[in-house]
Design an enzyme around this catalytic site. Structure first.
Site, PDB file in Angstrom:
ATOM      1  N   LYS A  58      58.939  12.319 -27.077  1.00  0.00           N
ATOM      2  CA  LYS A  58      58.276  13.602 -26.884  1.00  0.00           C
ATOM      3  C   LYS A  58      58.628  14.137 -25.507  1.00  0.00           C
ATOM      4  CE  LYS A  58      55.967  13.504 -30.811  1.00  0.00           C
ATOM      5  NZ  LYS A  58      56.044  14.568 -31.827  1.00  0.00           N
ATOM      6  N   LYS A  69      62.902   8.554 -31.247  1.00  0.00           N
ATOM      7  CA  LYS A  69      62.538   9.911 -30.834  1.00  0.00           C
ATOM      8  C   LYS A  69      61.521   9.862 -29.710  1.00  0.00           C
ATOM      9  CE  LYS A  69      60.339  13.038 -33.528  1.00  0.00           C
ATOM     10  NZ  LYS A  69      60.276  13.776 -34.806  1.00  0.00           N
ATOM     11  N   GLY A 103      54.982  10.754 -40.744  1.00  0.00           N
ATOM     12  CA  GLY A 103      53.998  10.285 -39.774  1.00  0.00           C
ATOM     13  C   GLY A 103      52.607  10.634 -40.256  1.00  0.00           C
ATOM     14  N   HIS A 106      60.385  15.272 -41.757  1.00  0.00           N
ATOM     15  CA  HIS A 106      59.270  14.954 -40.877  1.00  0.00           C
ATOM     16  C   HIS A 106      58.317  14.032 -41.624  1.00  0.00           C
ATOM     17  CE1 HIS A 106      55.021  15.896 -39.591  1.00  0.00           C
ATOM     18  NE2 HIS A 106      55.544  15.514 -38.448  1.00  0.00           N
ATOM     19  N   GLU A 156      58.608  20.897 -39.502  1.00  0.00           N
ATOM     20  CA  GLU A 156      57.302  20.341 -39.871  1.00  0.00           C
ATOM     21  C   GLU A 156      56.216  21.397 -39.909  1.00  0.00           C
ATOM     22  OE1 GLU A 156      57.257  17.795 -36.192  1.00  0.00           O
ATOM     23  OE2 GLU A 156      55.117  18.175 -36.284  1.00  0.00           O
ATOM     24  N   ASP A 163      58.667  18.826 -44.874  1.00  0.00           N
ATOM     25  CA  ASP A 163      57.385  18.122 -44.768  1.00  0.00           C
ATOM     26  C   ASP A 163      56.714  18.187 -46.138  1.00  0.00           C
ATOM     27  OD1 ASP A 163      55.035  17.328 -42.602  1.00  0.00           O
ATOM     28  OD2 ASP A 163      54.261  18.411 -44.328  1.00  0.00           O
ATOM     29  N   GLU A 170      63.916  19.007 -30.984  1.00  0.00           N
ATOM     30  CA  GLU A 170      63.074  19.377 -32.121  1.00  0.00           C
ATOM     31  C   GLU A 170      61.987  20.343 -31.687  1.00  0.00           C
ATOM     32  OE1 GLU A 170      61.965  15.930 -34.355  1.00  0.00           O
ATOM     33  OE2 GLU A 170      60.068  16.802 -35.037  1.00  0.00           O
ATOM     34  N   ASP A 199      61.681  15.850 -28.811  1.00  0.00           N
ATOM     35  CA  ASP A 199      60.755  16.695 -29.573  1.00  0.00           C
ATOM     36  C   ASP A 199      59.818  17.413 -28.616  1.00  0.00           C
ATOM     37  OD1 ASP A 199      58.969  17.824 -31.323  1.00  0.00           O
ATOM     38  OD2 ASP A 199      58.391  15.956 -32.317  1.00  0.00           O
ATOM     39  N   ASN A 235      57.656  19.925 -29.571  1.00  0.00           N
ATOM     40  CA  ASN A 235      56.451  20.406 -30.253  1.00  0.00           C
ATOM     41  C   ASN A 235      56.065  21.841 -29.884  1.00  0.00           C
ATOM     42  OD1 ASN A 235      56.057  17.190 -30.143  1.00  0.00           O
ATOM     43  ND2 ASN A 235      55.049  18.044 -31.952  1.00  0.00           N
TER      44      ASN A 235
END
Lengths: 444, 444
Positions: B221, B219, B356, B354, B304, B327, B275, B249, B251
């Site tokens: 960003k 993945k 991390g 999700h 998430e 999540d 995402e 992703d 965000n």
């Protein structure tokens, strides 16, 4: 506007309203109306202090205090000119802070904390300008108003240009509306007559008192027991007749299909709206309910727990609401409420603010008066909630005349509370609370 | 299960990850992965302590601590049998508490606090039962599982009976899946290769390392700068080729139309999903984006920061998501995540958790393994996020083998942190933090 912010203080202020069963509904049994009370001080020599509140139901008010303290550091030391010259940008800076936004983003505790902080900053601005907030806003140019707003996540519903157009189109007739407002105020309805906790006798007495005072729109709580709802609706309609408006409020009690079923025996009482039929997060659910109730001419109202402009946007996009109920402490203060007013104007929906609690009436009246003067430019089908509790604690309490909010006249946001009230009701060490705790009437 | 809860403690644990730019993305520049760490003690003589976390990015972790303290009183003194015999009812009691719910309801700080508390209660249950959580759940009957869930606000999407049917239909083949799980684990993908803060050199190096370790799904960003995104996507595809999966992703960086435009030059890199293209609250926006990207075979993933089952429900009802990213700390622990798994099964959507931060991998692996064993009954198109940070602080860290999560074996929820880590990283007085503050590397 010059000067720098030197201090931000937050106090935990609670009123023991649960002792008298005020404020009871299908989801919130015993509540103590509370405020996290924010003061903002500057280095100017004018003794002006910005006062803001954010509202809660008692337990957890200290969480709001803590959350406001978490953003103190982002505000202290800032130049006022820097804040107010691009207030929309500053708003975004606070609400999108890279670490804190994880706790929202833009919802719940951290967003309500931002509301408290920004409410204080707005009060400060009004006081510095020597104008009540509604007047400060009304005197701004369309561009100045647009710059208060963070348009992120809503540009698919309204662009800055569309907002400019809305704010410009009725500018020439604004003076007439201001004259009207000063004379007649803004129309209100009362929720004080029909809390769930009241006996039938109290209900009749409260209706009669409200009628004598000239009220024409009444709201009742529903959703705990269907037979009880029918009985109480009968009592209220007996008292107020069918020429006056009755609204119903379920406070999120139902699932989607349950809401539709529950309303079947209630539509005959011709409610203007059913308020909060289900989860405030359920846009699609509200749309389903609105569609089912349309043939009965019952509208859907929601908003007091609608977390931000993104949810309001979707409620409007999906025809899920007929009445938009903004709140002064749930979303990010006046800045975000203006975004919601503008979207409501775009979607041609009436804004009918939520109020009550402690201070919510004092604050939200400014916003709806600005809506009347500059955004919707009408009071048709608009009405602002009124509840007659706790106004005595404010330096400039709301004034109701002929079932209307009269426009506030003192500079600021009407959000300043009396020093004595703050000292008495501070939790848990103010006089009122330490006595209640001593007498065993309140368990920590 | 006998005994009574005698104590709940909460600690503010933070890791100074911002010093190394781990975890940077388009919306969260410098973050310090943190946990409000909850311990639940009972009056049993077994030395068992339930340990739970809820996750944050540093600033505001103390707000979560405060919010957990606000529900302590509702938990201390309760009989375990009373809690676990109808866990769904107890969950509702906490999440719908009449005063605290105003601060949500079921969203943001108060809901994440509930997650922390319930995560600890789940760890306690697993340890008392002598089973890792995935196994505790897998050994329950369909009815026992259904009783863990609060179905309020989702019955228009899934009924208890439908949930029973889903949980029953694959029960006979469960043993085979459990054997598979013990042998091969559950498939994972890595996010550790492509944080926004990394240089191109680091990017290449991280890709090569990950390939050498056997990773097949990566993945990256996106969302800060379109040219930068294209350049980095090129670098990554050069390294991993087109037979392996690439996910993107954003965000929450974009508005709805901006997301659709921004993806145009990126679809050629054939991302499996985009995402968090926009606000996590924007169901309708995600549906619009999903529709626009469908012809390019790019799915939409989110979750998430999806606040609760009500938003997940709507994302599924409107075809707004192709990948459901649960999540372990955002929604109300395992109880609410089971509701989401069941809805995903009903809507035939893959759940790709999700993870991390700190502890999110440790916790969520149990949920997705339960999904495989009892709900979706497949790993097809399913993959669980993995990030290789901070696992060393846990008593039973995740074990990755051949790009898969191997099933945890110790009793509980894998949520217990080492005593030494807790002491070192407690904020602000643990050794690590007091040194950083002393050295001027961290400003309070």
């Amino acid at each position: 506007i010059s000067g720098k912010i030197t201090e931000v203080k937050v106090r935990d202020i609670r009123f023991p309203t649960s002792l008298e069963h005020h404020g009871s509904d299908a989801m919130h049994g015993e509540v103590d109306y509370s405020a996290a009370y924010v003061t903002v001080e500057t280095d100017s020599n004018d003794d002006i202090i910005g006062c803001g509140i954010t509202f809660s139901l008692g337990r957890g008010n200290d969480i709001l205090v803590k959350a406001i303290e978490a953003i103190q550091g982002l505000v202290i030391g800032r130049e006022l000119s820097n804040i107010y010259s691009n207030f929309g940008k500053f708003w975004r800076e606070i609400t999108q802070e890279g670490q804190l936004r994880w706790l929202g983003p833009e919802k719940g505790v951290v967003h309500m904390a931002a509301a408290g902080m920004f409410n204080a900053l707005w009060d400060l601005w009004g006081k510095k300008a020597g104008k009540p907030l509604w007047k400060l806003l009304a005197d701004m140019s369309p561009l100045e108003v647009v710059n208060l707003v963070d348009f992120s996540y809503i540009t698919d519903a309204i662009t800055k240009q569309e907002a400019m157009d809305i704010l410009t189109r009725n500018k020439t007739s604004q003076k007439e509306r201001e004259d009207q407002l000063l004379k007649r105020g803004f129309p209100a309805y009362t929720t004080s007559t029909a809390w769930l906790g009241y006996s039938d006798e109290t209900l009749v007495k409260k209706c009669q008192e409200a009628l004598a005072q000239g009220w024409t729109k009444f709201k009742m709580k529903v959703g705990s027991d269907i037979d009880d709802d029918v009985r109480r609706a009968n009592i209220i309609r007996d008292q107020i007749g069918y020429d006056r408006d009755l609204m119903m409020d379920a406070n999120q009690k139902w699932d989607v299909n349950e809401a539709i079923e529950w309303m079947k025996p209630l539509v005959k009482f011709r409610p203007l709206w059913i308020e909060e039929p289900t989860s405030p997060d359920d846009v699609i659910g509200h749309a389903t309910i609105a569609k089912a109730l349309k043939e009965h001419k019952v509208g859907v109202a929601t908003g007091e727990q609608c977390q931000n402009r993104v949810i309001f946007k979707q409620l409007m996009q999906t025809n899920a609401v007929s009445f938009v109920q903004i709140d002064s402490c749930r979303v990010g203060s006046i800045n975000e409420n203006i975004a919601i007013l503008l979207m409501a104007a775009k979607f041609n929906l009436p804004v009918c603010p939520h109020a009550g609690g402690v201070g919510l009436c004092e604050l939200v009246q400014h916003i709806i008066m600005f809506d009347y003067l500059c955004v919707s430019a009408t009071t048709d089908g608009r009405v602002c909630e009124y509840v007659d509790h706790l106004h005595e604690h404010f330096v400039e309490p709301v004034r109701i005349k002929d079932a209307s909010y009269m426009s506030p006249q003192k500079p600021g946001y009407s959000s300043e509370m009396k020093a004595e009230s703050l000292d008495n009701y501070e939790f848990p060490n103010g006089t009122i609370w330490s006595n209640l705790i001593k007498e065993g009437k309140f368990k920590m």
